[in-house]
Write a protein that holds these residues in place. Structure first.
Motif, PDB file in Angstrom:
ATOM      1  N   PHE A  71      11.977   7.499  22.485  1.00 15.10           N
ATOM      2  CA  PHE A  71      11.576   6.615  23.563  1.00 15.10           C
ATOM      3  C   PHE A  71      11.906   5.137  23.328  1.00 15.10           C
ATOM      4  N   LEU A  72      11.611   4.609  22.170  1.00 14.44           N
ATOM      5  CA  LEU A  72      11.758   3.173  21.944  1.00 14.44           C
ATOM      6  C   LEU A  72      12.787   2.902  20.848  1.00 14.44           C
ATOM      7  N   LEU A  73      13.788   2.119  21.184  1.00 15.41           N
ATOM      8  CA  LEU A  73      14.826   1.775  20.226  1.00 15.41           C
ATOM      9  C   LEU A  73      14.285   0.890  19.108  1.00 15.41           C
ATOM     10  N   VAL A  74      13.275   0.066  19.405  1.00 13.05           N
ATOM     11  CA  VAL A  74      12.692  -0.820  18.391  1.00 13.05           C
ATOM     12  C   VAL A  74      12.075   0.000  17.259  1.00 13.05           C
ATOM     13  N   LEU A  75      11.364   1.063  17.594  1.00 13.14           N
ATOM     14  CA  LEU A  75      10.769   1.910  16.560  1.00 13.14           C
ATOM     15  C   LEU A  75      11.848   2.583  15.722  1.00 13.14           C
ATOM     16  N   TYR A  76      12.901   3.045  16.382  1.00 13.61           N
ATOM     17  CA  TYR A  76      14.004   3.673  15.660  1.00 13.61           C
ATOM     18  C   TYR A  76      14.676   2.674  14.719  1.00 13.61           C
ATOM     19  N   THR A  77      14.800   1.430  15.155  1.00 19.19           N
ATOM     20  CA  THR A  77      15.462   0.399  14.362  1.00 19.19           C
ATOM     21  C   THR A  77      14.728   0.148  13.052  1.00 19.19           C
ATOM     22  N   TYR A  78      13.411   0.118  13.073  1.00 20.31           N
ATOM     23  CA  TYR A  78      12.631  -0.193  11.879  1.00 20.31           C
ATOM     24  C   TYR A  78      12.186   1.044  11.098  1.00 20.31           C
ATOM     25  N   SER A  79      12.602   2.226  11.504  1.00 22.22           N
ATOM     26  CA  SER A  79      12.137   3.440  10.843  1.00 22.22           C
ATOM     27  C   SER A  79      12.661   3.555   9.411  1.00 22.22           C
ATOM     28  N   LEU A  80      13.917   3.207   9.173  1.00 22.86           N
ATOM     29  CA  LEU A  80      14.458   3.314   7.824  1.00 22.86           C
ATOM     30  C   LEU A  80      13.769   2.318   6.885  1.00 22.86           C
ATOM     31  N   ALA A  81      13.518   1.122   7.362  1.00 22.92           N
ATOM     32  CA  ALA A  81      12.812   0.135   6.543  1.00 22.92           C
ATOM     33  C   ALA A  81      11.411   0.628   6.197  1.00 22.92           C
ATOM     34  N   MET A  82      10.757   1.267   7.143  1.00 19.53           N
ATOM     35  CA  MET A  82       9.412   1.805   6.904  1.00 19.53           C
ATOM     36  C   MET A  82       9.463   2.938   5.878  1.00 19.53           C
ATOM     37  N   LEU A  83      10.442   3.827   6.010  1.00 15.91           N
ATOM     38  CA  LEU A  83      10.587   4.916   5.049  1.00 15.91           C
ATOM     39  C   LEU A  83      10.849   4.379   3.640  1.00 15.91           C
ATOM     40  N   LEU A  84      11.738   3.427   3.525  1.00 18.43           N
ATOM     41  CA  LEU A  84      12.062   2.872   2.214  1.00 18.43           C
ATOM     42  C   LEU A  84      10.875   2.133   1.605  1.00 18.43           C
ATOM     43  N   THR A  85      10.153   1.382   2.422  1.00 19.00           N
ATOM     44  CA  THR A  85       8.972   0.669   1.941  1.00 19.00           C
ATOM     45  C   THR A  85       7.926   1.647   1.412  1.00 19.00           C
ATOM     46  N   GLY A  86       7.655   2.684   2.167  1.00 15.77           N
ATOM     47  CA  GLY A  86       6.678   3.688   1.731  1.00 15.77           C
ATOM     48  C   GLY A  86       7.113   4.411   0.473  1.00 15.77           C
ATOM     49  N   THR A  87       8.404   4.710   0.357  1.00 13.90           N
ATOM     50  CA  THR A  87       8.908   5.413  -0.822  1.00 13.90           C
ATOM     51  C   THR A  87       8.820   4.537  -2.070  1.00 13.90           C
ATOM     52  N   VAL A  88       9.259   3.295  -1.960  1.00 12.26           N
ATOM     53  CA  VAL A  88       9.187   2.385  -3.105  1.00 12.26           C
ATOM     54  C   VAL A  88       7.735   2.130  -3.492  1.00 12.26           C
ATOM     55  N   MET A  89       6.878   1.973  -2.502  1.00 10.84           N
ATOM     56  CA  MET A  89       5.462   1.748  -2.778  1.00 10.84           C
ATOM     57  C   MET A  89       4.855   2.955  -3.499  1.00 10.84           C
ATOM     58  N   PHE A  90       5.220   4.162  -3.072  1.00  9.31           N
ATOM     59  CA  PHE A  90       4.693   5.364  -3.701  1.00  9.31           C
ATOM     60  C   PHE A  90       5.169   5.466  -5.152  1.00  9.31           C
ATOM     61  N   ILE A  91       6.424   5.130  -5.394  1.00 13.00           N
ATOM     62  CA  ILE A  91       6.952   5.189  -6.761  1.00 13.00           C
ATOM     63  C   ILE A  91       6.217   4.200  -7.666  1.00 13.00           C
ATOM     64  N   ILE A  92       5.976   2.992  -7.164  1.00 12.30           N
ATOM     65  CA  ILE A  92       5.291   1.975  -7.969  1.00 12.30           C
ATOM     66  C   ILE A  92       3.829   2.353  -8.194  1.00 12.30           C
ATOM     67  N   VAL A  93       3.157   2.779  -7.132  1.00 19.17           N
ATOM     68  CA  VAL A  93       1.721   3.097  -7.224  1.00 19.17           C
ATOM     69  C   VAL A  93       1.471   4.313  -8.084  1.00 19.17           C
ATOM     70  N   SER A  94       2.413   5.238  -8.137  1.00 20.78           N
ATOM     71  CA  SER A  94       2.200   6.448  -8.951  1.00 20.78           C
ATOM     72  C   SER A  94       2.169   6.121 -10.442  1.00 20.78           C
ATOM     73  N   LYS A  95       2.579   4.919 -10.820  1.00 22.52           N
ATOM     74  CA  LYS A  95       2.515   4.512 -12.228  1.00 22.52           C
ATOM     75  C   LYS A  95       1.157   3.891 -12.583  1.00 22.52           C
ATOM     76  N   PHE A  96       0.316   3.600 -11.585  1.00 26.11           N
ATOM     77  CA  PHE A  96      -0.998   3.017 -11.841  1.00 26.11           C
ATOM     78  C   PHE A  96      -1.875   4.040 -12.583  1.00 26.11           C
ATOM     79  N   PRO A  97      -2.805   3.559 -13.415  1.00 23.52           N
ATOM     80  CA  PRO A  97      -3.732   4.496 -14.057  1.00 23.52           C
ATOM     81  C   PRO A  97      -4.712   5.066 -13.035  1.00 23.52           C
ATOM     82  N   GLU A  98      -5.243   6.227 -13.343  1.00 23.54           N
ATOM     83  CA  GLU A  98      -6.154   6.900 -12.411  1.00 23.54           C
ATOM     84  C   GLU A  98      -7.447   6.183 -12.256  1.00 23.54           C
TER      85      GLU A  98
END
Length: 70
Positions: free
Chosen positions: A43-70
């Motif tokens: 439906f919205l081209l704006v959402l499609y435009t920022y989807s890759l940035a959102m995916l990459l941000t979430g992936t990098v954040m998950f990789i960094i956060v998974s190194k935190f202690p429990e």
């Protein structure tokens, strides 16, 4: 003398929310899911435009956060 387990428990409670592993992993997973949904919506081209940035941000954040202690 203090028990080491009690010291660990006290240290864990003093950590701010943004340094805790569980909530931050949930936020990173939500970002990845949002990016995925944004990528496959027609439906919205704006959402499609920022989807890759959102995916990459979430992936990098998950990789960094998974190194935190429990």
């Amino acid at each position: 003398m203090t028990n080491p387990q009690e010291m660990t428990r006290a240290t864990r409670q003093k950590r701010p929310v943004f340094l805790r592993r569980g909530p931050m992993e949930n936020i990173a997973t939500a970002l990845i899911a949002a990016g995925f949904l944004m990528l496959f919506q027609p439906f919205l081209l704006v959402l499609y435009t920022y989807s890759l940035a959102m995916l990459l941000t979430g992936t990098v954040m998950f990789i960094i956060v998974s190194k935190f202690p429990e």
